[in-house]
Enzyme design. Structure first.
Site, PDB file in Angstrom:
ATOM      1  CB  VAL A 254       5.612   0.777   0.368  1.00  0.00           C
ATOM      2  CG1 VAL A 254       4.411  -0.277  -0.313  1.00  0.00           C
ATOM      3  CG2 VAL A 254       6.214   1.502  -0.908  1.00  0.00           C
ATOM      4  CD  GLU A 255       0.412   1.953   5.722  1.00  0.00           C
ATOM      5  OE1 GLU A 255       0.422   2.018   7.081  1.00  0.00           O
ATOM      6  OE2 GLU A 255      -0.521   2.050   5.061  1.00  0.00           O
ATOM      7  CB  VAL A 256       5.177  -4.810   3.208  1.00  0.00           C
ATOM      8  CG1 VAL A 256       5.087  -6.403   2.755  1.00  0.00           C
ATOM      9  CG2 VAL A 256       5.750  -4.002   2.159  1.00  0.00           C
TER      10      VAL A 256
ATOM     11  CB  ALA B  62      -0.089   5.934   6.755  1.00  0.00           C
TER      12      ALA B  62
ATOM     13  CG  HIS C 276      -1.836   1.172   1.282  1.00  0.00           C
ATOM     14  ND1 HIS C 276      -1.725   2.000   2.594  1.00  0.00           N
ATOM     15  CD2 HIS C 276      -2.728   1.676   0.453  1.00  0.00           C
ATOM     16  CE1 HIS C 276      -2.405   3.141   2.332  1.00  0.00           C
ATOM     17  NE2 HIS C 276      -2.902   3.054   1.066  1.00  0.00           N
TER      18      HIS C 276
END
Lengths: 311, 311
Positions: free
Chosen positions: A152-154, A191, A141
């Site tokens: 980036v959210e993994v 976030a 994301h």
């Protein structure tokens, strides 16, 4: 099967997020095959890339090379055998994503990593019909716009293989992104939850007339946000505690709890009365502003800021 | 009586905040008279100014001129008749501040503005014994360190005169600060409340093992914080709604409410079990870091960032 080194990326969907991902991947020298069924999508994408590829912080190839590494295909299936990673940016509808991911899983080689840009749907909910190798599916994301903002959210689902998590993490990191690992599927990931916490209190303060919408924003852009661009909340606490988070918590925890108690008492309730009050106050302020200029300034500044931080 | 143009500032207390205010005022060309009863305070202050005056973004005078515009006096009363504004940075104890402000009010000409850096005590509580002109007393709460971070929260009490509010606002703005007006005395004012909202959710996510302390901070420094250094939460919403806050609220309000509902369910409760869990995880991370270096990098970067934004 292990993931392989990623040379060619497939992009599904070229809305705001997909187009920005494309600019990033191209500027970092990757080959990108893109598909989007919307009429005029290819033209809009090419126009976007013309003006945005060169904004990518520490871009590695020229605009000309970016464009020559791009292939636009009309049919999704035309890219499935040719890519090492898919970054999916389709509509946020569960039925749509379930069908799409079952199709992607069935029609790509097992080792291909499949990342969804979804901000709202956890991947556990849309891998349900994947039979071949759901272990290579996860969320990647981004934060808008991905070609400028490093985060980036993994987010793996419970059956994502750790080798695929590692591969996605390293892939994004290799592009100059800053991946964070969200270890449990959580609504809003990290976030959006932190952002929601700030927004709820902001709406409360504005609707109650404690501060204007303009000054609320200024509190962030001239204070909190400047600090948080450099040190996060935990490091800020730690430095505020003279180098010790424990010292901070022991000495300032009670004050924090007091503020939180008062915030709870005045919590924004999303009633239409409160919502209308915030809307009115914000619209009053915003109607005097040139938003196009603010957005353009932000993007220039963001690019400089990120390039400067990476140095 | 109306406030006058401010040429000479009095500083009471030269701890972290007072010393940084002194550096700012001097670098902007003001004369500053300082007092602090602590042993060695003058030497520590002069040492601080040697290394920090030149960090002030868009400083207007040389370090040499800064130092020649500084007067340190041993007795508080020696500065009271000579200054146009007092910036007070004493201990955050109500009995102490009550006595101090009664003394300041009694012994300074009526037109002198008196601003307290207090972050915790509202001025209505410590002007109770001021008989002469409590209308010129207010809070001017900086964000640490004040010589670098532009934000100042200007918080009048209910009897502060609007001419003094305006004068304080213009004074800070003239120094390149970004004052915001807090229209009602509210625990934590604005910045500390927004910060508390983020910290509470951050502690919850870390203690529950959803994300590491390091990655929590990275979410901020590589994503949210970068944006918020440029556009505050309300403008971010507005741009996210394609230029309309109303559009944002109508379309993303429900998602926001959903996240807030989940956050409420997992709210950090400040129980010793939860607090210890966060402390352990943060200490594990922080013990591997060079905090002195992080702090020095932050200050350099902050100075550059602010100077760049002011351009």
């Amino acid at each position: 099967m292990s993931p392989v080194s990623i040379q060619t990326v497939g992009i599904i969907g070229t809305g705001v997020i997909g187009a920005s991902w494309t600019a990033l991947f191209l500027a970092k020298g990757l080959k990108v095959i893109v598909t989007d069924p919307a009429p005029g999508a290819e033209d809009r994408l090419r126009e976007y890339l013309q003006s945005h590829c060169s904004e990518v912080p520490n871009a590695q190839v020229s605009l000309k090379d970016c464009l020559s590494n791009l292939t636009f295909v009309k049919e999704l299936d035309a890219l499935l055998g040719k890519v090492d990673l898919i970054q999916e940016n389709g509509p946020e509808r569960l039925d749509f994503k379930r069908r799409l991911f079952a199709h992607l899983d069935e029609n790509t080689p097992e080792h291909v990593l499949i990342a969804s840009s979804s901000s709202g749907l956890p991947s556990s909910e849309f891998v349900t019909d994947c039979k071949k190798n759901p272990a290579r599916i996860l969320i990647g994301h981004p934060f808008n716009p991905p070609h400028l903002v490093p985060l980036v959210e993994v987010v793996p689902h419970s059956a994502t293989g750790s080798e695929y998590v590692d591969a996605a993490y390293e892939f994004y990191r290799g592009l100059g992104k800053e991946p964070v690992l969200v270890k449990q599927e959580t609504p809003g990931f990290i976030a959006n939850r932190l952002q929601a916490a700030v927004c709820a209190e902001a709406y409360s303060l504005i609707s109650r007339g404690v501060v204007s919408a303009e000054d609320l924003d200024k509190t962030m852009t001239s204070g909190l946000g400047l600090r948080w661009a450099l040190t996060g909340p935990i490091m800020t606490n730690t430095l505020g505690g003279g180098g010790s988070f424990t010292h901070f918590m022991d000495h300032l925890g009670p004050a924090l709890q007091g503020w939180l108690g008062d915030m709870e008492k005045h919590k924004f309730d999303f009633s239409s009365r409160q919502v209308e009050s915030v809307k009115d106050k914000v619209d009053d302020w915003v109607s005097h502003l040139d938003l196009k200029e603010i957005e353009a300034n932000r993007d220039t500044f963001l690019g400089d800021l990120v390039a400067n931080k990476q140095k």
